[in-house]
Design an enzyme around this catalytic site. Structure first.
Site, PDB file in Angstrom:
ATOM      1  N   ASP A   1       0.833  -1.200   0.000  1.00 59.67           N
ATOM      2  CA  ASP A   1       0.000   0.000   0.000  1.00 59.67           C
ATOM      3  C   ASP A   1       0.869   1.253   0.000  1.00 59.67           C
ATOM      4  O   ASP A   1       1.797   1.383   0.802  1.00 59.67           O
ATOM      5  CB  ASP A   1      -0.893   0.010   1.240  1.00 59.67           C
ATOM      6  CG  ASP A   1      -1.789   1.234   1.278  1.00 59.67           C
ATOM      7  OD1 ASP A   1      -2.844   1.208   0.620  1.00 59.67           O
ATOM      8  OD2 ASP A   1      -1.432   2.220   1.961  1.00 59.67           O
TER       9      ASP A   1
ATOM     10  N   TYR B   1       2.613  10.433  -0.635  1.00 59.06           N
ATOM     11  CA  TYR B   1       3.664  10.048   0.306  1.00 59.06           C
ATOM     12  C   TYR B   1       5.016  10.525  -0.211  1.00 59.06           C
ATOM     13  O   TYR B   1       5.439  10.149  -1.310  1.00 59.06           O
ATOM     14  CB  TYR B   1       3.699   8.542   0.527  1.00 59.06           C
ATOM     15  CG  TYR B   1       2.456   7.957   1.174  1.00 59.06           C
ATOM     16  CD1 TYR B   1       1.487   8.757   1.777  1.00 59.06           C
ATOM     17  CD2 TYR B   1       2.242   6.576   1.185  1.00 59.06           C
ATOM     18  CE1 TYR B   1       0.357   8.213   2.359  1.00 59.06           C
ATOM     19  CE2 TYR B   1       1.116   6.029   1.778  1.00 59.06           C
ATOM     20  CZ  TYR B   1       0.179   6.856   2.361  1.00 59.06           C
ATOM     21  OH  TYR B   1      -0.949   6.305   2.938  1.00 59.06           O
TER      22      TYR B   1
ATOM     23  N   SER C   1      -2.336   2.178  10.863  1.00 58.89           N
ATOM     24  CA  SER C   1      -1.922   2.469  12.239  1.00 58.89           C
ATOM     25  C   SER C   1      -2.508   1.497  13.260  1.00 58.89           C
ATOM     26  O   SER C   1      -3.033   1.913  14.297  1.00 58.89           O
ATOM     27  CB  SER C   1      -2.295   3.905  12.620  1.00 58.89           C
ATOM     28  OG  SER C   1      -1.571   4.322  13.750  1.00 58.89           O
TER      29      SER C   1
ATOM     30  N   ALA D   1      -1.250   2.185  16.636  1.00 57.56           N
ATOM     31  CA  ALA D   1      -1.455   3.550  17.137  1.00 57.56           C
ATOM     32  C   ALA D   1      -0.161   4.341  17.069  1.00 57.56           C
ATOM     33  O   ALA D   1       0.314   4.884  18.061  1.00 57.56           O
ATOM     34  CB  ALA D   1      -2.022   3.534  18.559  1.00 57.56           C
TER      35      ALA D   1
ATOM     36  N   LYS E   1       6.841   1.165  23.712  1.00 57.43           N
ATOM     37  CA  LYS E   1       8.151   1.825  23.837  1.00 57.43           C
ATOM     38  C   LYS E   1       8.057   3.240  24.402  1.00 57.43           C
ATOM     39  O   LYS E   1       9.074   3.809  24.809  1.00 57.43           O
ATOM     40  CB  LYS E   1       8.856   1.855  22.492  1.00 57.43           C
ATOM     41  CG  LYS E   1       8.178   2.675  21.413  1.00 57.43           C
ATOM     42  CD  LYS E   1       8.957   2.554  20.101  1.00 57.43           C
ATOM     43  CE  LYS E   1       8.248   3.255  18.954  1.00 57.43           C
ATOM     44  NZ  LYS E   1       8.968   3.059  17.674  1.00 57.43           N
TER      45      LYS E   1
ATOM     46  N   GLN F   1      12.006  -5.728  11.357  1.00 56.56           N
ATOM     47  CA  GLN F   1      10.677  -5.380  11.859  1.00 56.56           C
ATOM     48  C   GLN F   1       9.580  -6.090  11.076  1.00 56.56           C
ATOM     49  O   GLN F   1       8.547  -6.458  11.639  1.00 56.56           O
ATOM     50  CB  GLN F   1      10.468  -3.864  11.768  1.00 56.56           C
ATOM     51  CG  GLN F   1      11.317  -3.056  12.731  1.00 56.56           C
ATOM     52  CD  GLN F   1      11.141  -1.567  12.525  1.00 56.56           C
ATOM     53  OE1 GLN F   1      10.992  -1.103  11.396  1.00 56.56           O
ATOM     54  NE2 GLN F   1      11.144  -0.809  13.606  1.00 56.56           N
TER      55      GLN F   1
ATOM     56  N   GLU G   1       9.064  -9.609  12.343  1.00 63.17           N
ATOM     57  CA  GLU G   1       8.383  -9.631  13.633  1.00 63.17           C
ATOM     58  C   GLU G   1       6.888  -9.369  13.473  1.00 63.17           C
ATOM     59  O   GLU G   1       6.055 -10.064  14.052  1.00 63.17           O
ATOM     60  CB  GLU G   1       9.009  -8.600  14.572  1.00 63.17           C
ATOM     61  CG  GLU G   1      10.345  -9.032  15.165  1.00 63.17           C
ATOM     62  CD  GLU G   1      10.224 -10.338  15.948  1.00 63.17           C
ATOM     63  OE1 GLU G   1       9.397 -10.394  16.887  1.00 63.17           O
ATOM     64  OE2 GLU G   1      10.926 -11.303  15.591  1.00 63.17           O
ATOM     65  N   ASN G   2       6.549  -8.369  12.675  1.00 63.78           N
ATOM     66  CA  ASN G   2       5.135  -8.000  12.514  1.00 63.78           C
ATOM     67  C   ASN G   2       4.307  -9.117  11.901  1.00 63.78           C
ATOM     68  O   ASN G   2       3.141  -9.310  12.250  1.00 63.78           O
ATOM     69  CB  ASN G   2       5.015  -6.748  11.638  1.00 63.78           C
ATOM     70  CG  ASN G   2       5.498  -5.500  12.336  1.00 63.78           C
ATOM     71  OD1 ASN G   2       5.449  -5.406  13.557  1.00 63.78           O
ATOM     72  ND2 ASN G   2       5.963  -4.525  11.574  1.00 63.78           N
TER      73      ASN G   2
END
Length: 336
Positions: free
Chosen positions: A49, A54, A206, A209, A216, A291, A294-295
């Site tokens: 996406d 952007y 998001s 959030a 963190k 990352q 992990e996601n």
């Protein structure tokens, strides 16, 4: 990887969709961005996406270069149109026929593809007749430049009218892309019930959030160096609403629940949005390849009903649920 149908269509997308809103073309170097895209492909992500706005079109170019050489039929590429691009001239924004038809050509050129799988209205345009907008989308679909149409941050009433017009014009509006997370649930009252009725899926952005649900950010402490909250170019304004101490204290209460589920707090956040049957995918970004790996572990995770209740209890009254927030956060006029 888990794959889900998008709306009442035959299109399947990856439940974890890779997004490059705040990274490609701005926050990370192009070679790192390419590494992140390659990492996404390696773990089975097939849906990507982006949007023309952007990094003022640079994100699309970086994504197109990173995906070059991949079998196009194995990918689902999404982009969007509405916000200003280029020099920001009088017709460089909105959902007029002129801007839409010019924008799709620019997006295809930057993405190095003949078509996008999903072309999305990035916001509702209050200054252009909806009939004009939907006719332009219909023509793009008939020209083969987009296979399906979606919207982002539209209200339930706007989605209903958009679906009605799309059917009359002979194409499919199949998706809504709203903000949605444990902390931001404004779509649950009106948007989701309407979309379930109409056969429209959510592709949510998001889900963590803005990173707050990763745990963190700690109450009473400055944001970590290099984090989104510390980067004025990287969405610091967007994250401010979640950086209150009362919110951060509640979020820390999710840590034992994540441990109970055998997940990190970030994985728990992504898995949580994917529990909703109307959510087809959660968009995640990355500034480092690791990352992505992990996601993706949140895909296919089933959270027990008891755990979902505990999450609600842990967050309590800091959750935003007001359906009016969708329209409040929408532009009331074109942004030039």
């Amino acid at each position: 990887m888990e794959f889900r149908y998008l709306g009442n269509s035959g299109l399947k997308i990856s439940a974890i969709t890779y997004g490059n809103w705040l990274t490609h073309g701005s926050q990370v170097e192009n070679d790192v961005a390419t590494q992140c895209v390659r990492a996404a492909l390696d773990v089975g992500i097939s849906s990507f996406d982006t949007a023309d706005t952007y990094a003022n079109t640079k994100a699309e170019s970086v994504l197109g270069e990173a995906l070059k050489g991949e079998r196009r039929e194995s990918l689902e590429i999404f982009t969007k149109v509405f916000w200003p691009t280029g020099p920001g001239g009088k017709n460089d924004t909105g959902l007029s026929r002129k801007h839409i038809l010019e924008s799709i050509n620019g997006s295809l050129r930057r993405l190095q593809t003949d078509y996008v799988d999903l072309y999305q209205a990035h916001r509702y345009d209050p200054e252009t007749p909806l009939e004009e907008t939907m006719q332009a989308f219909a023509d793009i679909v008939r020209q083969g430049k987009a296979l399906y149409i979606g919207v982002s941050e539209w209200t339930a009433d706007q989605i209903r009218e958009g679906v009605k017009l799309s059917k009359e014009l002979g194409f499919q509006l199949i998706s809504s892309q709203p903000q949605y997370s444990m902390l931001w649930r404004v779509i649950e009252g009106e948007v989701i019930p309407t979309c379930e009725e109409l056969g429209v899926s959510q592709i949510v952005w998001s889900p963590m959030a803005q990173g707050v649900l990763s745990g963190k950010y700690l109450p009473g402490q400055r944001p970590p160096e290099g984090s989104r909250a510390a980067d004025e170019k990287g969405g610091a304004d967007m994250i401010k609403r979640f950086l209150r101490d009362d919110v951060l204290e509640r979020v820390q209460g999710l840590a034992p629940l994540a441990d109970e589920a055998g997940l990190t707090m970030a994985q728990l956040a992504v898995a949580w949005v994917l529990q909703h049957r109307n959510v087809a995918a959660a968009i995640v970004g990355a500034s480092r390849p690791e990352q992505v790996a992990e996601n993706v572990k949140a895909a296919g995770v089933r959270l027990e009903p008891e755990l979902m209740v505990k999450i609600d209890e842990a967050l309590g009254d800091v959750v935003e649920r007001d359906p009016a927030k969708t329209s409040e956060n929408a532009p009331q006029e074109r942004v030039a």
